[in-house]
Design a protein around this motif. Structure first.
Motif, PDB file in Angstrom:
ATOM      1  N   HIS A 233       4.293  38.174   5.160  1.00 12.59           N
ATOM      2  CA  HIS A 233       4.076  38.061   3.645  1.00 12.59           C
ATOM      3  C   HIS A 233       5.574  37.442   3.077  1.00 12.59           C
ATOM      4  O   HIS A 233       6.375  38.251   2.483  1.00 12.59           O
TER       5      HIS A 233
ATOM      6  N   LEU B 185       2.309  32.827   3.617  1.00  8.82           N
ATOM      7  CA  LEU B 185       1.264  32.691   2.627  1.00  8.82           C
ATOM      8  C   LEU B 185       0.892  31.352   2.434  1.00  8.82           C
ATOM      9  O   LEU B 185      -0.310  30.906   2.378  1.00  8.82           O
TER      10      LEU B 185
ATOM     11  N   VAL C  49      -0.226  39.268  -1.367  1.00  6.16           N
ATOM     12  CA  VAL C  49      -1.226  38.669  -1.017  1.00  6.16           C
ATOM     13  C   VAL C  49      -1.925  38.332  -2.326  1.00  6.16           C
ATOM     14  O   VAL C  49      -2.597  37.353  -2.518  1.00  6.16           O
TER      15      VAL C  49
END
Length: 265
Positions: A34, A39, A71
């Motif tokens: 993350h 991403l 997310v």
């Protein structure tokens, strides 16, 4: 086609599996951390599925509290539909599955199975303002609980240092009351300061009141000091604790006041 990506989210990273349609996986399972780079990798994979199927895939993920925040925010920023599944539902599906192995890849695989078996609604975004209000409300409730505990602990210490101070001001926990007590926490400190100094300090702390009011209040304070059973504090630790609780209470009041301004109350 009805593409979907099953995503098993954990702290700081996710494991996923993409499907072009029911029973047709797209490549092998993948993982990403993350971060902005991770991403972006996930977004590229989503675009890759879109190019193969002609439509954006729906992202299926299990609710994991704050672990999913990065997310979810990324998906919303890019207008990608997603479904958040209650863990109770996904766990029940895992129990009924023939795949008994517990891995993140298998969990992601089972999420797509659940997607094609059940009818789910696309997650309805509640709006930034509503979410901010919810977070502020929770913060207010948490601060209120801590404030109440600090008041109780403060009162317990005050009863062992200057019990007669309770009642000097209409509100023991008002800013002027706590500010004055922080400077003069004992009977001895009040007697040592003298009337003129006390009047000056009360007037300085509470500028909205008249000098006459300050003089009358000082008389009440000095009377309370003369009645106080503890002329001297036996335990220095009590004075340290009293100062700490006063600082905490004033800080809590400031934070709660800010939340009031934001419309929580």
């Amino acid at each position: 086609m009805n593409p979907v990506i099953g995503l098993d989210i954990s702290k700081g990273q996710s494991q996923g599996q993409a499907f072009l349609k029911k029973g047709q996986p797209h490549g092998k399972s993948f993982s990403f951390v993350h971060t902005q780079e991770g991403l972006q990798y996930f977004l590229n994979l989503i675009k890759e599925v879109e190019s193969r199927t002609g439509q954006l895939p729906t992202v299926m993920l299990e609710s994991t509290g704050h672990y999913q925040a990065a997310v979810v925010q990324f998906l919303e920023e890019h207008d990608i539909f997603y479904i958040v599944v209650n863990p109770l539902i996904s766990n029940q599906a895992k129990k009924s599955s023939l795949r008994k192995v517990k891995t993140d890849a298998v969990d992601a695989f089972q999420l797509w199975e659940l997607y094609y078996k059940e009818e789910f609604e696309i997650y309805k975004h509640r709006g930034i303002k509503l979410l901010n209000l919810r977070h502020l409300t929770r913060q207010f409730e948490s601060l209120t609980d801590m404030y109440v505990q600090a008041k109780l602990q403060f009162h317990a210490v005050l009863d062992q240092v200057f019990p007669e101070y309770n009642g000097v001001f209409g509100d023991l926990f008002s800013k002027i009351s706590l500010s004055f007590l922080r400077e003069f926490p004992t009977s001895q400190s009040i007697e040592d300061a003298g009337e003129s100094t006390l009047v000056e300090r009360v007037a300085c702390i509470c500028t909205s009141r008249s000098e006459r009011w300050a003089k009358e209040k000082v008389q009440v304070i000095m009377t309370a000091a003369s009645r106080n059973p503890f002329k001297k504090t036996a335990y220095e630790s009590h004075l340290i604790s009293l100062q700490l609780y006063i600082d905490l209470l004033l800080q809590y009041q400031e934070h709660l006041s800010k939340l009031e301004v934001k419309g929580i109350l």
